[in-house]
Design a protein around this motif. Structure first.
Motif, PDB file in Angstrom:
ATOM      1  N   TYR A 231       0.837  -1.200   0.000  1.00 21.99           N
ATOM      2  CA  TYR A 231       0.000   0.000   0.000  1.00 21.99           C
ATOM      3  C   TYR A 231       0.872   1.250   0.000  1.00 21.99           C
ATOM      4  N   PRO A 232       1.445   1.588  -1.171  1.00 23.97           N
ATOM      5  CA  PRO A 232       2.337   2.756  -1.260  1.00 23.97           C
ATOM      6  C   PRO A 232       1.605   4.049  -0.919  1.00 23.97           C
ATOM      7  N   GLY A 233       2.318   4.914  -0.195  1.00 22.18           N
ATOM      8  CA  GLY A 233       1.772   6.224   0.126  1.00 22.18           C
ATOM      9  C   GLY A 233       0.896   6.276   1.351  1.00 22.18           C
ATOM     10  N   GLU A 234       0.606   5.129   1.974  1.00 18.61           N
ATOM     11  CA  GLU A 234      -0.281   5.133   3.144  1.00 18.61           C
ATOM     12  C   GLU A 234       0.484   5.180   4.464  1.00 18.61           C
ATOM     13  N   ASN A 235       1.815   5.053   4.387  1.00 15.42           N
ATOM     14  CA  ASN A 235       2.673   5.189   5.576  1.00 15.42           C
ATOM     15  C   ASN A 235       2.303   4.243   6.710  1.00 15.42           C
ATOM     16  N   ILE A 236       1.896   3.054   6.358  1.00 20.58           N
ATOM     17  CA  ILE A 236       1.571   2.054   7.386  1.00 20.58           C
ATOM     18  C   ILE A 236       2.863   1.591   8.064  1.00 20.58           C
TER      19      ILE A 236
END
Length: 277
Positions: A231-236
């Protein structure tokens, strides 16, 4: 076939024949292991692929044997697929009933298709390595021996006729195959185990295994890398504690739940933490 250019060919080596099927290739960049290990592996594969003459001039078998060990769920099977994809190689999976004749026939068909295999028979006294050295195609089949810890000393000393090439292979057969008179040129062997401490000492003696890779739980840096792949960009994963380590398969299961609005948070990742003591 052109339709299968982006696929891995997988052979299941049996006793009499070896059916095959296709899987999508896997990029090495998608396998979550440390950068140091990944770089070492890449250098080893590249050197092996480009320097067959280096081995021959020194009288060293042109083979590469890699041991992948570690607890379940740490990515051993994923790395096998990535190595084969990187080398553009087929995978030959060995099992408890795999025979030497089925392996060599399949290997011969892969490395020298015009030969229609090597028709292994007891009246042919030429060695396996001599048969395979006739191959001209630059193919490096990946021969996978999973759960190699189940090959123990008892199976080495059993009463099986060592000249019966149609019988299931035993430890002594594998030892000769990996690093012996019958080592096929150009082969990449990958041995996997969850229990490295159970391995017969003959398997891991010096010069038999060329690269020993521990597949283990992953730290915060690799956790974040894996989350970004899914999930790129979600900063999990950014707020989890610094000392956490998790099993990659467990994290993957959690990330796969992060669909259709089923959000996960960093507390859920921390709940996957493994005890490293």
């Amino acid at each position: 076939h052109a339709d299968n250019a982006d696929k891995l060919t997988i052979y299941s080596i049996g006793q009499d024949y070896s059916p095959h099927y296709f899987l999508n290739k896997r990029s090495l960049s998608s396998v979550i292991i440390s950068k140091d290990v990944k770089n070492t592996l890449m250098r080893k594969l590249q050197f092996f692929k480009e320097n067959a003459d280096w081995y021959h001039k020194r009288g060293i078998p042109h083979k590469l044997a890699i041991l992948l060990h570690g607890r379940p769920g740490t990515g051993k099977s994923s790395l096998v697929k990535a190595i084969a994809s990187e080398m553009n190689s087929p995978i030959l999976y060995m099992s408890g009933n795999s025979s030497k004749s089925a392996l060599m026939d399949t290997y011969g068909e892969i490395t020298n298709p015009s030969s229609n295999g090597f028709a292994y028979n007891s009246n042919d006294t030429s060695s396996i390595s001599n048969k395979l050295s006739r191959s001209t195609a630059m193919v490096h089949p990946v021969i996978v021996i999973e759960e190699v810890d189940t090959l123990n000393a008892q199976s080495r000393e059993d009463n099986k006729d060592k000249y019966d090439t149609s019988a299931p292979m035993r430890l002594r057969d594998y030892l000769n195959l990996i690093d012996g008179i019958e080592t096929p040129p150009g082969a990449i062997f990958i041995l996997t185990t969850n229990y490295v401490e159970r391995l017969d000492p003959a398997i891991i003696r010096p010069s038999r295994i060329d690269l020993n890779i521990l597949m283990d739980s992953i730290d915060k840096e690799l956790i974040c890398e894996m989350c970004d792949i899914f999930y790129p960009g979600e900063n999990i994963g950014r707020t989890i504690r610094e000392d956490i380590e998790v099993i990659p398969a467990a994290l993957q299961d959690l990330l796969l739940c992060h669909t259709n609005g089923n959000k996960i948070d960093d507390v859920m990742i921390e709940n996957l933490a493994v005890d490293k003591s």
